[in-house]
Write a protein that holds these residues in place. Structure first.
Motif, mmCIF file in Angstrom:
data_model
loop_
_atom_site.group_PDB
_atom_site.id
_atom_site.type_symbol
_atom_site.label_atom_id
_atom_site.label_comp_id
_atom_site.label_asym_id
_atom_site.label_seq_id
_atom_site.Cartn_x
_atom_site.Cartn_y
_atom_site.Cartn_z
ATOM 1 N N SER A 139 13.034 -27.128 63.925
ATOM 2 C CA SER A 139 12.249 -28.300 64.325
ATOM 3 C C SER A 139 10.751 -28.075 64.231
ATOM 4 C CB SER A 139 12.607 -28.703 65.765
ATOM 5 O OG SER A 139 12.359 -27.633 66.664
ATOM 6 N N ARG A 140 10.312 -26.798 64.392
ATOM 7 C CA ARG A 140 8.882 -26.502 64.346
ATOM 8 C C ARG A 140 8.618 -25.235 63.538
ATOM 9 N NH1 ARG A 140 7.430 -27.081 70.683
ATOM 10 N NH2 ARG A 140 9.454 -26.069 70.789
ATOM 11 N N PRO A 141 8.910 -25.260 62.241
ATOM 12 C CA PRO A 141 8.653 -24.064 61.433
ATOM 13 C C PRO A 141 7.156 -23.825 61.297
ATOM 14 C CG PRO A 141 9.247 -25.912 60.032
ATOM 15 C CD PRO A 141 9.468 -26.361 61.449
ATOM 16 N N PRO A 142 6.700 -22.580 61.338
ATOM 17 C CA PRO A 142 5.270 -22.292 61.180
ATOM 18 C C PRO A 142 4.767 -22.724 59.807
ATOM 19 C CG PRO A 142 6.460 -20.365 61.993
ATOM 20 C CD PRO A 142 7.487 -21.356 61.555
ATOM 21 N N ALA A 143 3.507 -23.085 59.751
ATOM 22 C CA ALA A 143 2.915 -23.492 58.476
ATOM 23 C C ALA A 143 2.942 -22.359 57.464
ATOM 24 C CB ALA A 143 1.481 -23.968 58.699
ATOM 25 N N PHE A 144 2.968 -21.109 57.958
ATOM 26 C CA PHE A 144 2.927 -19.957 57.050
ATOM 27 C C PHE A 144 4.321 -19.434 56.674
ATOM 28 C CE2 PHE A 144 1.796 -18.302 61.408
ATOM 29 C CZ PHE A 144 3.059 -17.822 61.723
ATOM 30 N N SER A 145 5.373 -20.171 56.979
ATOM 31 C CA SER A 145 6.738 -19.698 56.721
ATOM 32 C C SER A 145 6.950 -19.299 55.267
ATOM 33 C CB SER A 145 7.761 -20.779 57.099
ATOM 34 O OG SER A 145 7.668 -21.108 58.459
ATOM 35 N N ASP A 146 6.598 -20.196 54.361
ATOM 36 C CA ASP A 146 6.823 -19.915 52.937
ATOM 37 C C ASP A 146 5.974 -18.745 52.456
ATOM 38 O OD1 ASP A 146 8.692 -21.943 52.720
ATOM 39 O OD2 ASP A 146 7.230 -23.438 52.056
ATOM 40 N N ALA A 147 4.744 -18.654 52.960
ATOM 41 C CA ALA A 147 3.859 -17.558 52.561
ATOM 42 C C ALA A 147 4.402 -16.220 53.040
ATOM 43 C CB ALA A 147 2.452 -17.786 53.099
ATOM 44 N N VAL A 148 4.957 -16.187 54.253
ATOM 45 C CA VAL A 148 5.559 -14.955 54.775
ATOM 46 C C VAL A 148 6.744 -14.552 53.911
ATOM 47 C CG1 VAL A 148 6.900 -13.987 56.684
ATOM 48 C CG2 VAL A 148 4.765 -15.210 57.152
ATOM 49 N N ALA A 149 7.599 -15.518 53.595
ATOM 50 C CA ALA A 149 8.766 -15.217 52.762
ATOM 51 C C ALA A 149 8.338 -14.689 51.393
ATOM 52 C CB ALA A 149 9.633 -16.465 52.605
ATOM 53 N N ALA A 150 7.306 -15.314 50.821
ATOM 54 C CA ALA A 150 6.823 -14.872 49.514
ATOM 55 C C ALA A 150 6.263 -13.461 49.572
ATOM 56 C CB ALA A 150 5.762 -15.843 48.997
ATOM 57 N N ALA A 151 5.613 -13.135 50.684
ATOM 58 C CA ALA A 151 4.985 -11.815 50.822
ATOM 59 C C ALA A 151 6.002 -10.688 50.830
ATOM 60 C CB ALA A 151 4.145 -11.769 52.091
ATOM 61 N N ILE A 152 7.219 -10.976 51.266
ATOM 62 C CA ILE A 152 8.247 -9.934 51.299
ATOM 63 C C ILE A 152 9.341 -10.196 50.257
ATOM 64 C CG2 ILE A 152 7.802 -9.388 53.713
ATOM 65 C CD1 ILE A 152 10.339 -10.938 54.452
ATOM 66 N N GLY A 153 9.076 -11.151 49.368
ATOM 67 C CA GLY A 153 10.039 -11.455 48.322
ATOM 68 C C GLY A 153 11.321 -12.048 48.836
ATOM 69 N N GLY A 154 11.195 -12.877 49.890
ATOM 70 C CA GLY A 154 12.390 -13.386 50.542
ATOM 71 C C GLY A 154 12.526 -14.891 50.528
ATOM 72 N N GLU A 155 13.340 -15.385 51.444
ATOM 73 C CA GLU A 155 13.617 -16.809 51.567
ATOM 74 C C GLU A 155 13.590 -17.206 53.030
ATOM 75 O OE1 GLU A 155 17.467 -17.219 49.842
ATOM 76 O OE2 GLU A 155 18.476 -16.058 51.407
ATOM 77 N N VAL A 156 13.359 -18.493 53.274
ATOM 78 C CA VAL A 156 13.278 -19.029 54.628
ATOM 79 C C VAL A 156 14.614 -19.642 55.025
ATOM 80 C CG1 VAL A 156 12.150 -20.728 56.121
ATOM 81 C CG2 VAL A 156 10.810 -19.474 54.415
#
Length: 260
Positions: A159-176
């Motif tokens: 319901s309230r994903p952080p604005a940086f969710s996608d950037a964090v996932a990208a930084a570790i080569g992952g997915e949300v």
């Protein structure tokens, strides 16, 4: 319930018993949705408060569902509880991503500071309770609800994903991956279903105390999104952000979350 001298054992027993109460209420009552969530919060809170008063009468309690009289600020031992973490998910019959949190904060001997010393997170719908007892992290997919591949997973609020969710996932080569309660997300990292949990905004001490206690006992990184320590039993119990992750991912994740 019987008296135990082990605080982690007690936390686990209390969280488990409250979870069983909640499952029975959900199965036996005609309540659904918000009404069920409200009833669950009330009954679980009453049970936990009564048992702590009986088994640890000298300790203070901070609960999401009770008025805070601030007596805890002068106490040496404070239980921090969330009777139902993920009330919305609990109110939906087929959801398993809700939890019961029970944690203990203790003052240091010097009297100037304190920290979490025991805790438990029960996931009643999965019939499992995690405690600060030093049990090794379970293998990935041990209780996974969604099969995973090789990419690291970052769990966030649905319901309230952080604005940086996608950037964090990208930084570790992952997915949300979106998931329900804080306890459910933190325990997904503990058991290896996910690799990191990030959050920004809208949490209080009871949302993260037990999950952080358990995660730390498993050797996971736990901090605020700026990298500072998570502090509990504060006058202001608003504690809006956190990072729980595998230690080797912390630096890359914090490089993103520090920017906001």
């Amino acid at each position: 319930m019987t008296v135990t001298s082990d605080d982690a054992e007690l936390a686990g027993a209390l969280a488990t018993a409250a979870g069983e109460l909640l499952l029975k209420l959900r199965a036996d009552s005609s309540l659904t949705g918000k009404e069920l969530g409200n009833a669950g919060d009330l009954q679980s809170n009453e049970f936990l408060l009564a048992e702590l008063a009986r088994l640890r009468p000298g300790d203070a309690v901070l609960s999401e569902e009770s008025a805070d009289d601030l007596v805890r600020l002068d106490a040496d031992r404070v239980w921090i509880i969330d009777p139902v973490d993920g009330t919305k998910e609990y109110g939906i019959s087929d959801h398993t991503d809700w939890a019961v949190h029970v944690a203990l904060w203790e003052r240091e001997r010097d009297g100037t500071s304190g920290g979490l010393t025991a805790g438990a997170v029960a996931l009643p719908a999965l019939a499992v309770t995690y405690t600060t007892d030093g049990v090794p992290i379970a293998p990935a997919n041990g209780l996974a609800s969604v099969p995973r591949g090789d990419a690291p997973r970052v769990v966030v609020s649905g319901s309230r994903p952080p604005a940086f969710s996608d950037a964090v996932a990208a930084a570790i080569g992952g997915e949300v991956l979106a998931m329900g309660s804080a306890g459910a997300k933190a325990m997904a990292v503990v058991r290896g279903e996910a690799d990191a949990y990030v959050h920004a905004g809208g949490q209080y001490e009871w949302d993260s105390a037990a999950p952080v206690a358990v995660a730390k006992s498993q050797g996971l990184w736990c901090s605020r999104t700026d990298g500072l320590a998570l502090e509990y039993n504060q006058r202001d119990v608003y504690l809006p952000d956190l990072v729980i992750c595998r230690p080797e991912l912390a630096e890359a994740i914090l490089e993103i979350t520090r920017r906001g």
